[in-house]
Design a protein around this motif. Structure first.
Motif, PDB file in Angstrom:
ATOM      1  N   THR A  11       0.850  -1.099  -0.001  1.00  0.00           N
ATOM      2  CA  THR A  11      -0.428   0.015  -0.035  1.00  0.00           C
ATOM      3  C   THR A  11       0.872   1.167   0.181  1.00  0.00           C
ATOM      4  O   THR A  11       2.253   0.940   0.014  1.00  0.00           O
ATOM      5  N   ASP A  12       0.477   2.313  -0.023  1.00  0.00           N
ATOM      6  CA  ASP A  12       1.058   3.905  -0.653  1.00  0.00           C
ATOM      7  C   ASP A  12       1.755   3.441   1.126  1.00  0.00           C
ATOM      8  O   ASP A  12       2.960   4.606   1.257  1.00  0.00           O
ATOM      9  N   TRP A  13       0.883   3.159   2.574  1.00  0.00           N
ATOM     10  CA  TRP A  13       1.698   3.695   3.811  1.00  0.00           C
ATOM     11  C   TRP A  13       2.192   2.473   3.605  1.00  0.00           C
ATOM     12  O   TRP A  13       3.644   2.990   4.526  1.00  0.00           O
ATOM     13  N   ASN A  14       2.466   1.386   3.547  1.00  0.00           N
ATOM     14  CA  ASN A  14       3.150   0.783   3.250  1.00  0.00           C
ATOM     15  C   ASN A  14       4.955   0.979   2.885  1.00  0.00           C
ATOM     16  O   ASN A  14       5.988   0.886   3.273  1.00  0.00           O
ATOM     17  N   GLU A  16       5.952   4.303   2.326  1.00  0.00           N
ATOM     18  CA  GLU A  16       6.160   5.252   3.226  1.00  0.00           C
ATOM     19  C   GLU A  16       6.316   5.180   4.922  1.00  0.00           C
ATOM     20  O   GLU A  16       7.044   5.816   4.937  1.00  0.00           O
ATOM     21  N   ARG A  18       4.864   3.869   6.826  1.00  0.00           N
ATOM     22  CA  ARG A  18       3.934   4.183   7.772  1.00  0.00           C
ATOM     23  C   ARG A  18       2.906   3.297   9.049  1.00  0.00           C
ATOM     24  O   ARG A  18       2.522   1.963   7.862  1.00  0.00           O
ATOM     25  N   GLN A  20       0.699   0.748   9.624  1.00  0.00           N
ATOM     26  CA  GLN A  20      -0.614   0.618   9.112  1.00  0.00           C
ATOM     27  C   GLN A  20      -1.574   0.145  10.008  1.00  0.00           C
ATOM     28  O   GLN A  20      -2.848   0.428  10.368  1.00  0.00           O
ATOM     29  N   SER A  23      -6.185   0.619   9.998  1.00  0.00           N
ATOM     30  CA  SER A  23      -6.704   1.076   9.069  1.00  0.00           C
ATOM     31  C   SER A  23      -6.399   0.338   7.882  1.00  0.00           C
ATOM     32  O   SER A  23      -5.866  -0.321   7.291  1.00  0.00           O
ATOM     33  N   ILE A  25      -6.617   0.980   4.664  1.00  0.00           N
ATOM     34  CA  ILE A  25      -5.482   1.747   2.992  1.00  0.00           C
ATOM     35  C   ILE A  25      -5.891   0.542   2.292  1.00  0.00           C
ATOM     36  O   ILE A  25      -5.258  -0.695   2.540  1.00  0.00           O
ATOM     37  N   GLU A  89      -0.821   4.809  14.493  1.00  0.00           N
ATOM     38  CA  GLU A  89      -1.080   3.581  13.192  1.00  0.00           C
ATOM     39  C   GLU A  89      -1.435   5.347  12.477  1.00  0.00           C
ATOM     40  O   GLU A  89      -1.923   6.328  12.764  1.00  0.00           O
ATOM     41  N   GLY A  90      -0.102   5.067  11.274  1.00  0.00           N
ATOM     42  CA  GLY A  90      -0.176   6.142  10.602  1.00  0.00           C
ATOM     43  C   GLY A  90       1.059   7.298  10.397  1.00  0.00           C
ATOM     44  O   GLY A  90       1.991   8.480  10.022  1.00  0.00           O
ATOM     45  N   ASP A  93       7.185   3.881  10.777  1.00  0.00           N
ATOM     46  CA  ASP A  93       7.109   2.850  11.920  1.00  0.00           C
ATOM     47  C   ASP A  93       9.333   3.096  12.352  1.00  0.00           C
ATOM     48  O   ASP A  93       8.801   2.328  13.877  1.00  0.00           O
TER      49      ASP A  93
END
Length: 183
Positions: A11-14, A16, A18, A20, A23, A25, A89-90, A93
């Motif tokens: 995902t975009d959070w992975n 970046e 972040r 997760q 959440s 995503i 979350e967000g 990490d």
């Protein structure tokens, strides 16, 4: 019975870095490509079902895998949702891990509770598909600590879009692959 745990695609959070958690995503394009790669890894075996966590990133990964294997998409099991990291979350990490290296994050679901919840989900899957070979698409933390609890194998990390397969016999669970690599 063989279970193939597949961690959802990126995902975009992975991307970046972040945290997760629970959440919801969605996958990005790289994640969809990783789901196709996981399906190709799984094609070497015979599978009876593909099930997943209900979170969108896991569900879409499962749909891609099921379509590639020519199987209907099975149910989503809420017990397979990723660890709830609460207010963290967000956040990056690396920052969270540096601050709490023991993984006892304030406001997060305890790891033992995460694994216990996953094991309840696996019991439901076993009841729904007794003795069958099932692909289980879920999430990194829940997979890592459940694999450790079931097999004792020292899993370091579970990568997006990879297959970690285990097999149950009379003596218990044994690891076949971690992150797509034979053990």
């Amino acid at each position: 019975m063989t279970l193939a745990f597949v961690r959802h695609g990126q995902t975009d959070w992975n991307r970046e870095g972040r945290l997760q958690g629970s959440s919801d995503i969605p996958l990005n394009d790289t994640g969809r490509e990783q789901a196709l790669a996981a399906e190709r890894m799984l094609a070497e075996w015979t599978w009876d079902a593909v099930v997943s966590s209900p979170l969108a990133r896991a569900r879409e990964t499962a749909r891609i895998v099921a379509d590639g294997l020519g199987l209907p998409l099975g149910p989503a099991y809420p017990e397979l949702v990723e660890r709830d990291y609460g207010p963290l979350e967000g956040l990056p990490d690396t920052e969270v891990i540096a601050r709490w290296p023991d993984r006892r994050y304030p406001g997060a679901e305890p790891l033992d509770a995460v694994v216990d919840r996953c094991l309840r989900g696996l019991d439901r899957i076993d009841a729904d598909y007794p003795g069958r070979n099932v692909v289980v698409v879920c999430h990194g933390t829940i997979m890592k600590y459940t694999l450790i609890r079931l097999t004792g194998y020292p899993v370091d990390v579970v990568l997006n879009g990879t297959v970690s397969a285990i097999e149950r016999d009379a003596e218990g669970w044994r690891v076949l692959t971690i992150n797509g690599e034979p053990v």
